[in-house]
Motif scaffolding. Structure first.
Motif, PDB file in Angstrom:
ATOM      1  N   GLU A   1      -0.759  49.848 -30.112  1.00  0.00           N
ATOM      2  CA  GLU A   1      -0.628  48.488 -29.614  1.00  0.00           C
ATOM      3  C   GLU A   1      -1.447  48.264 -28.345  1.00  0.00           C
ATOM      4  O   GLU A   1      -1.540  49.140 -27.483  1.00  0.00           O
ATOM      5  CB  GLU A   1       0.842  48.169 -29.328  1.00  0.00           C
TER       6      GLU A   1
ATOM      7  N   LYS B   1      -0.356  40.409 -28.369  1.00  0.00           N
ATOM      8  CA  LYS B   1      -0.353  41.848 -28.632  1.00  0.00           C
ATOM      9  C   LYS B   1      -1.189  42.113 -29.874  1.00  0.00           C
ATOM     10  O   LYS B   1      -0.938  41.556 -30.938  1.00  0.00           O
ATOM     11  CB  LYS B   1       1.068  42.375 -28.818  1.00  0.00           C
TER      12      LYS B   1
ATOM     13  N   SER C   1      -2.400  44.870 -32.648  1.00  0.00           N
ATOM     14  CA  SER C   1      -1.834  46.092 -33.215  1.00  0.00           C
ATOM     15  C   SER C   1      -2.739  46.659 -34.295  1.00  0.00           C
ATOM     16  O   SER C   1      -3.333  45.910 -35.077  1.00  0.00           O
ATOM     17  CB  SER C   1      -0.453  45.818 -33.834  1.00  0.00           C
TER      18      SER C   1
END
Length: 229
Positions: free
Chosen positions: A126, A151, A153
């Motif tokens: 992440e 975020k 990922s």
């Protein structure tokens, strides 16, 4: 769940010890007006799947754990407004209503009500990117904060497993699973305890259908984020 309780106990023990050490040494510290909020974070969330096809039942209890480090880059002289960039690891476990399998490079999506267990597990790298506001000062160790951003990922492992009355199945690293995903994040609270929300912007499957219904399933998480200086 037993491992989750153990993790809670270890984390809160470390957190309590760290805060006690800070309070004991607070008066002897030299004031640093160039302080940074470099922080280790731990998020514990309840996970759910949204935008599921109409024919798919709601998911059962699911949870996630993520941890990492965020580098703080102040954007003003008061250092209460900053940009944060981090690196971490995320684990997610989902109980869900869609059977996903892969045989000879062929992906199939089914609804199978005979399954007694239907889950998938992901392991992700992440990269959180945050705009960070807080009312901290060089000598203020407990403060209000609002951190928001995205975020990114990368999924390096996913496992879909099923248990029926007569058999069990497991499929690893399904090719239709979106390895790169993006989501909006918000963390807000006081001191170490902060409410956390993640809303996935990327469907977890690529170009997937069940019958005539497109599978645009996304991830929603809400829980707590803890910060350690």
């Amino acid at each position: 769940m037993k491992n989750l309780y153990v993790l809670f106990f270890i984390f809160f023990s470390i957190l309590s010890f760290s805060q006690e050490e800070i309070l004991q040494t607070k008066d002897s510290l030299t004031v640093d007006d160039k302080y940074l909020e470099d922080q280790i974070y731990l998020s514990i969330t309840y996970n759910t799947l949204v935008n599921q096809p109409n024919t798919v039942a709601d998911s059962g209890f699911s949870y996630g754990i993520s941890a990492g480090f965020i580098k703080d880059l102040p954007l003003n002289s008061k250092r209460n407004f900053a940009f944060g960039i981090g690196l971490g690891y995320g684990f997610n476990s989902f109980n869900h209503g869609l059977k996903v399998s892969e045989n000879s490079n062929q992906i199939s999506y089914e609804i199978d009500n005979t399954l007694t267990s239907n889950k998938f597990i992901t392991h992700n790298l992440e990269l959180p990117l945050e705009l960070r506001w807080r009312n901290s000062t060089p000598t203020k160790y407990a403060f209000w904060r609002i951190y928001t951003g995205v975020k990114l990922s990368y999924n390096f492992s996913n496992t879909f497993s099923y248990v029926s009355t007569n058999d069990s199945f497991e499929f690893n690293n399904i090719s239709s699973f979106n390895k790169f995903q993006t989501g909006l994040i918000v963390s807000a609270g006081y001191d170490a305890f902060n409410l956390h929300l993640y809303y996935g912007l990327t469907p977890i499957f690529k170009d997937s259908f069940i019958g005539n219904d497109s599978i645009d399933t996304k991830i929603l998480k809400f829980g707590l984020t803890f910060y350690i200086l």
